[in-house]
Scaffold this active site. Structure first.
Site, PDB file in Angstrom:
ATOM      1  N   ARG A  25       0.831  -1.207   0.000  1.00 48.40           N
ATOM      2  CA  ARG A  25       0.000   0.000   0.000  1.00 48.40           C
ATOM      3  C   ARG A  25       0.863   1.254   0.000  1.00 48.40           C
ATOM      4  O   ARG A  25       0.886   2.006  -0.958  1.00 48.40           O
ATOM      5  CB  ARG A  25      -0.944  -0.031   1.224  1.00 48.40           C
ATOM      6  CG  ARG A  25      -2.125   0.941   1.145  1.00 48.40           C
ATOM      7  CD  ARG A  25      -1.777   2.373   1.435  1.00 48.40           C
ATOM      8  NE  ARG A  25      -1.170   2.545   2.756  1.00 48.40           N
ATOM      9  CZ  ARG A  25      -0.658   3.694   3.179  1.00 48.40           C
ATOM     10  NH1 ARG A  25      -0.651   4.772   2.396  1.00 48.40           N
ATOM     11  NH2 ARG A  25      -0.086   3.782   4.368  1.00 48.40           N
ATOM     12  N   ASP A  26       1.601   1.462   1.048  1.00 46.54           N
ATOM     13  CA  ASP A  26       2.394   2.680   1.186  1.00 46.54           C
ATOM     14  C   ASP A  26       3.485   2.760   0.123  1.00 46.54           C
ATOM     15  O   ASP A  26       3.854   3.850  -0.328  1.00 46.54           O
ATOM     16  CB  ASP A  26       3.018   2.706   2.582  1.00 46.54           C
ATOM     17  CG  ASP A  26       3.469   4.099   2.992  1.00 46.54           C
ATOM     18  OD1 ASP A  26       3.366   5.019   2.173  1.00 46.54           O
ATOM     19  OD2 ASP A  26       3.911   4.262   4.135  1.00 46.54           O
ATOM     20  N   HIS A 219       6.717   3.820  12.638  1.00 45.23           N
ATOM     21  CA  HIS A 219       6.721   3.832  11.172  1.00 45.23           C
ATOM     22  C   HIS A 219       7.695   4.923  10.729  1.00 45.23           C
ATOM     23  O   HIS A 219       7.357   6.107  10.728  1.00 45.23           O
ATOM     24  CB  HIS A 219       5.302   4.112  10.659  1.00 45.23           C
ATOM     25  CG  HIS A 219       5.173   4.223   9.184  1.00 45.23           C
ATOM     26  ND1 HIS A 219       4.426   3.349   8.432  1.00 45.23           N
ATOM     27  CD2 HIS A 219       5.687   5.105   8.295  1.00 45.23           C
ATOM     28  CE1 HIS A 219       4.475   3.688   7.148  1.00 45.23           C
ATOM     29  NE2 HIS A 219       5.239   4.767   7.052  1.00 45.23           N
ATOM     30  N   HIS A 221      10.533   6.638   8.000  1.00 47.65           N
ATOM     31  CA  HIS A 221      11.012   6.770   6.628  1.00 47.65           C
ATOM     32  C   HIS A 221      12.517   7.024   6.668  1.00 47.65           C
ATOM     33  O   HIS A 221      13.046   7.511   7.669  1.00 47.65           O
ATOM     34  CB  HIS A 221      10.293   7.912   5.910  1.00 47.65           C
ATOM     35  CG  HIS A 221       8.887   7.583   5.534  1.00 47.65           C
ATOM     36  ND1 HIS A 221       8.388   7.791   4.267  1.00 47.65           N
ATOM     37  CD2 HIS A 221       7.871   7.036   6.246  1.00 47.65           C
ATOM     38  CE1 HIS A 221       7.122   7.392   4.219  1.00 47.65           C
ATOM     39  NE2 HIS A 221       6.786   6.939   5.416  1.00 47.65           N
ATOM     40  N   CYS A 252       5.520   9.749   0.520  1.00 47.65           N
ATOM     41  CA  CYS A 252       4.218  10.394   0.701  1.00 47.65           C
ATOM     42  C   CYS A 252       3.932  11.201  -0.547  1.00 47.65           C
ATOM     43  O   CYS A 252       4.773  11.998  -0.988  1.00 47.65           O
ATOM     44  CB  CYS A 252       4.234  11.302   1.932  1.00 47.65           C
ATOM     45  SG  CYS A 252       2.668  12.164   2.207  1.00 47.65           S
ATOM     46  N   ASN A 261      10.031   4.240   2.975  1.00 48.39           N
ATOM     47  CA  ASN A 261      10.093   3.742   4.342  1.00 48.39           C
ATOM     48  C   ASN A 261      11.413   3.007   4.535  1.00 48.39           C
ATOM     49  O   ASN A 261      12.107   2.682   3.572  1.00 48.39           O
ATOM     50  CB  ASN A 261       8.952   2.748   4.584  1.00 48.39           C
ATOM     51  CG  ASN A 261       7.592   3.369   4.357  1.00 48.39           C
ATOM     52  OD1 ASN A 261       7.115   4.139   5.160  1.00 48.39           O
ATOM     53  ND2 ASN A 261       6.975   3.017   3.241  1.00 48.39           N
TER      54      ASN A 261
END
Length: 316
Positions: A25-26, A219, A221, A252, A261
């Site tokens: 997803r990310d 989480h 990055h 993002c 990430n």
């Protein structure tokens, strides 16, 4: 896997962490081109075979906003992961939750999210923080009524590219609101990689203290190369749950300059070398990341893709 005793641990003690893979997803949402559905399914299946028990698979956002994830239902229907793998979907608002619950049988976890920064929240989902949190209270009850795991994510927890520093108390206050609405896990996102190890240690120590009974997830990055150091600082502060992305995919879509990430395989490699148990097969994770690199046709920034797993153990 090594189980070497850690410098600050009791003799023979082995710490265990849980890792959720967010690349599907990310990671995929930040790619400039849409990845074929069949390739997504193949890669997610490989991640499941590597031992991951939690995978963020899809997002129920408007397809015109993030077209890279418009095939989320087809991906959820097509993947063949082990039965003990929890599949997560990300939901931006009540309409997104409506769409998700129409496919209730395809996932076990739902993540709601907000940005700690007003500017980022407005640019990301076109709402104020208060509007988002008002919606959260209603959505939380609906998620729990469906017997789903309710998770929360707070973006820009460690700084905003538009507003700068974000007060810790503001972030933890939002986390407490999520907990009051029924969230059993709260993730704190370093959306553009603005955190540093010193602050990460202080932040997660405070989060663990203020949110008893809630799973605290980090989480990070790797925008400025401090992702793994931040993860280590969070671990030392008591955090035992992490999110990462194979191949160091991600970023993002809102602010420029937000890179991936921390790579799942790099995070797992570090933990294994420290004697921290992840339950994951590092070699299989590296192969999945290399497959992603080949599929995307570009060099990814994960170190383990190049170096492979460490063959020396500090316990030898």
């Amino acid at each position: 896997m090594s189980t070497a005793t850690l410098p600050n641990s009791t003799e023979g003690e082995t710490r265990t962490v849980h890792i959720r893979e967010v690349g599907p997803r990310d990671g995929f949402q930040n790619e400039p081109e849409t990845i074929p559905t069949a390739d997504k399914i193949r890669l997610i299946d490989a991640l499941g075979r590597a031992g991951l028990k939690r995978i963020e698979v899809a997002s129920f956002v408007r397809p015109d906003v993030i077209p890279q994830l418009s095939d989320g239902v087809a991906v959820l229907q097509g993947i063949d992961v082990p039965d003990d793998v929890a599949r997560m979907v990300l939901v931006p608002n009540s309409k997104g939750l409506d769409n998700a619950l129409a496919h209730r049988d395809l996932f076990e976890e739902v993540a709601l999210f907000v940005s700690a920064s007003e500017t980022h929240n407005k640019r990301n989902i076109n709402r104020t923080v208060q509007e988002t949190m008002d919606d959260v209270r209603a959505m939380g009850g609906r998620i729990l009524a469906e017997d789903l795991t309710y998770c929360a994510v707070i973006a820009t927890s460690f700084g905003c590219p538009f507003e700068g520093a974000v007060p810790m108390d503001r972030v933890l206050g939002l986390a407490e609101q999520f907990a009051e609405s029924g969230a059993t896990e709260i993730g704190f996102g370093d959306t553009t990689g603005m955190c540093n190890p010193s602050y990460a240690g202080r932040f997660f120590a405070a989060a663990v203290e203020r949110l008893p009974g809630v799973e605290i997830t980090a989480h990070f990055h790797n925008t400025r190369g401090q992702g793994l150091a931040n993860a280590y600082a969070a671990l030392e502060a008591g955090c035992r749950s992490f999110e990462s992305s194979f191949g160091e995919l991600g970023g993002c879509p809102v602010p420029a300059g937000s890179t991936g990430n921390i790579a799942t395989e790099d995070l797992v490699s570090m933990f294994h070398e420290m004697g921290v148990d992840t339950g994951l097969d590092l070699g299989s994770l590296i192969e999945a990341a290399r497959d992603a690199q080949s599929t995307l046709g570009r060099k990814l920034t994960s170190h383990s893709i190049i170096a492979g797993p460490v063959i020396w153990s500090p316990s030898v």
